[in-house]
Enzyme design. Structure first.
Site, PDB file in Angstrom:
ATOM      1  N   ASP A 182       0.841  -1.207   0.000  1.00 54.92           N
ATOM      2  CA  ASP A 182       0.000   0.000   0.000  1.00 54.92           C
ATOM      3  C   ASP A 182       0.878   1.260   0.000  1.00 54.92           C
ATOM      4  O   ASP A 182       0.632   2.195   0.753  1.00 54.92           O
ATOM      5  CB  ASP A 182      -0.952   0.009   1.191  1.00 54.92           C
ATOM      6  CG  ASP A 182      -2.128   0.965   0.987  1.00 54.92           C
ATOM      7  OD1 ASP A 182      -2.440   1.278  -0.184  1.00 54.92           O
ATOM      8  OD2 ASP A 182      -2.720   1.406   1.981  1.00 54.92           O
ATOM      9  N   LYS A 184       1.928   4.687  -1.198  1.00 53.08           N
ATOM     10  CA  LYS A 184       1.238   5.815  -1.822  1.00 53.08           C
ATOM     11  C   LYS A 184       1.615   7.074  -1.050  1.00 53.08           C
ATOM     12  O   LYS A 184       2.198   7.001   0.037  1.00 53.08           O
ATOM     13  CB  LYS A 184      -0.274   5.594  -1.799  1.00 53.08           C
ATOM     14  CG  LYS A 184      -0.849   5.395  -0.393  1.00 53.08           C
ATOM     15  CD  LYS A 184      -2.333   5.078  -0.454  1.00 53.08           C
ATOM     16  CE  LYS A 184      -2.894   4.831   0.953  1.00 53.08           C
ATOM     17  NZ  LYS A 184      -4.323   4.476   0.910  1.00 53.08           N
ATOM     18  N   ASN A 187       1.000   7.363   2.692  1.00 50.26           N
ATOM     19  CA  ASN A 187       1.725   6.470   3.593  1.00 50.26           C
ATOM     20  C   ASN A 187       3.223   6.748   3.624  1.00 50.26           C
ATOM     21  O   ASN A 187       3.999   5.926   4.104  1.00 50.26           O
ATOM     22  CB  ASN A 187       1.460   5.010   3.224  1.00 50.26           C
ATOM     23  CG  ASN A 187       0.071   4.567   3.628  1.00 50.26           C
ATOM     24  OD1 ASN A 187      -0.568   5.175   4.489  1.00 50.26           O
ATOM     25  ND2 ASN A 187      -0.428   3.509   2.999  1.00 50.26           N
ATOM     26  N   ASP A 203       2.166   2.602   7.990  1.00 48.55           N
ATOM     27  CA  ASP A 203       0.962   1.825   7.714  1.00 48.55           C
ATOM     28  C   ASP A 203       1.255   0.479   7.052  1.00 48.55           C
ATOM     29  O   ASP A 203       1.182   0.323   5.841  1.00 48.55           O
ATOM     30  CB  ASP A 203       0.001   2.630   6.838  1.00 48.55           C
ATOM     31  CG  ASP A 203      -1.425   2.137   7.008  1.00 48.55           C
ATOM     32  OD1 ASP A 203      -1.603   1.014   7.510  1.00 48.55           O
ATOM     33  OD2 ASP A 203      -2.354   2.876   6.636  1.00 48.55           O
ATOM     34  N   THR A 222      -4.706   0.333  -2.799  1.00 48.68           N
ATOM     35  CA  THR A 222      -5.465   1.531  -3.147  1.00 48.68           C
ATOM     36  C   THR A 222      -5.620   1.576  -4.663  1.00 48.68           C
ATOM     37  O   THR A 222      -4.628   1.404  -5.379  1.00 48.68           O
ATOM     38  CB  THR A 222      -4.735   2.795  -2.643  1.00 48.68           C
ATOM     39  OG1 THR A 222      -4.606   2.700  -1.220  1.00 48.68           O
ATOM     40  CG2 THR A 222      -5.507   4.056  -2.986  1.00 48.68           C
TER      41      THR A 222
END
Length: 413
Positions: A182, A184, A187, A203, A222
């Site tokens: 994840d 992105k 994060n 995260d 995501t």
């Protein structure tokens, strides 16, 4: 992001111990992964006394909120140090998800010696939730700079320095068989905003432990940042993270989300069909070397993507205008992480002295909890579009459900 998926698949092996300065001997052998790539053993003591006895919550808005977690700034009473407290519900959608939180703690323990991963300080548990006390990153998410106007957005030299740190952090994770899944802008945090500090990867709710001899297939992440193999339900690998880093580099350099469509279906089609552009006015100030860097990552076949180590050897990153770190090198007594590039040592003594007064501010860190945000439209807008900017940004922060086992078959190409 807090995982909601049920673990599945064969159990991978425990990760290899990282070559970290000050790491405890054989500490990783104590962690035994569960099925589905989750770790189940931790070393951190879980405190049962009331959280408020040692910490007080800072007044003001929350640092972040998701469906099953909220992050608040807090102060340790006896030291007055600032931290970020991540309150995580143990029961989600009628299921006990305590072990998913244990896994997240275990991954943070594994990476505790890496300067580019958020540091875990303490853990508390109540009848309904677990509280992770984490570093406080004063600079917030790099997402804020990604959506800023051109004059306030990242310059290419800034992206180059931060991307090297991101790659070094991810390279460490991958060498220890951890995939983040994840990555992105929401994060990736900054230790300070002005002057621009260092990054912290946060995260790990969707992270998994990988084993090359066994396959792991899950639909998670995501929408704008998921790799094609996620959509086609092919095996996940470290290359899955590298696709997300390619999207991340594109967003940091241009302020545009390369595959974003009007809805999830269109976004997934853009990813599956590799509908991405490297032209237009947004690339006028971007070097050809930076574009080539992105192209080595946004490759449909996972086996053809550059690895984190290969990316660190890319010509775009080989030469740097600044030290790789503003704060870590000095605080670690001049020693860098095991994957720090040699150009960090080439920074002039004069430059270090000039930044010395800024480093105290850049050492503090924070952690934000963000659940699968879905960025809308082109991030940077023209003067004509400024009137609708606030409305658009507010929509960006309407968090959606995590992308878990919900992609219809007709969208897979």
């Amino acid at each position: 992001m807090s995982p909601e998926e049920k673990p599945g698949g064969p159990p991978p092996p425990p990760p290899q111990a990282g070559r970290c300065r000050g790491a405890r001997p054989q500490q990783q052998q104590q962690q035994q992964p569960r099925r589905g790539g989750l770790l189940s053993e931790i070393r951190t003591a879980i405190r049962s006394e009331p959280f408020h006895l040692r910490y007080r919550l800072s007044p003001g808005r929350e640092l972040g909120r998701g469906k099953f977690a909220v992050v608040k700034k807090c102060i340790q009473k006896d030291t007055e140090k600032e931290f970020a407290a991540k309150f995580m519900r143990k029961r989600r959608k009628g299921q006990d998800c305590r072990m998913e939180i244990i896994h997240e703690i275990a991954v943070l323990e594994l990476a505790q010696c890496n300067p580019w991963v958020i540091n875990l300080h303490e853990v508390y548990e109540t009848a309904t939730e677990m509280i992770l006390v984490l570093e406080y990153a004063a600079g917030g998410e790099i997402f804020d700079q990604c959506v800023a106007e051109r004059e306030e957005a990242f310059k290419e030299k800034d992206v180059k320095r931060l991307m090297k740190q991101i790659l070094e952090g991810v390279s460490f994770l991958h060498r220890n068989n951890v995939v983040h899944l994840d990555l992105k802008p929401q994060n990736i945090l900054l230790t300070s905003k002005s002057p621009l500090g260092d990054i912290k990867i946060v995260d790990f709710g969707l992270s998994r432990i990988m084993k090359s001899s066994e396959e792991l297939r899950e639909i998670m992440g995501t929408p704008e940042y998921v790799a094609p193999e996620i959509l086609s339900y092919d095996p996940i690998s470290t290359a899955t993270d590298m696709w997300s880093i390619g999207v991340l580099a594109y967003v940091m350099l241009t302020g545009i989300s390369p595959f974003l469509g009007d809805d999830k279906q269109e976004t997934f089609l853009n990813i599956s069909q590799m509908n991405v552009s490297y032209s237009g006015e947004d690339f006028d100030l971007i070097s050809e070397s930076a574009v080539d860097f992105i192209k080595t990552l946004l490759v449909k076949k996972p086996e053809d993507r550059a690895t984190a180590e290969e990316c660190l050897q890319h010509p775009w990153l080989e030469q740097s205008d600044e030290p790789i770190s503003r704060a870590w090198n000095e605080s670690a007594g001049g020693e860098s992480s095991d994957v720090t590039q040699q150009d960090a040592d080439s920074a002039s003594e004069k430059s270090v002295d000039a930044e010395k007064t800024e480093e105290d501010e850049s050492i503090v860190t924070e952690e934000l909890i963000v659940v699968a945000s879905y960025t809308l439209g082109q991030c940077r807008q023209s003067e004509k579009e400024k009137a609708t900017e606030q409305k658009a940004i507010s929509k960006r922060f309407k968090f959606e459900e995590p992308l878990l086992q919900e992609i219809p078959g007709e969208f897979i190409y």
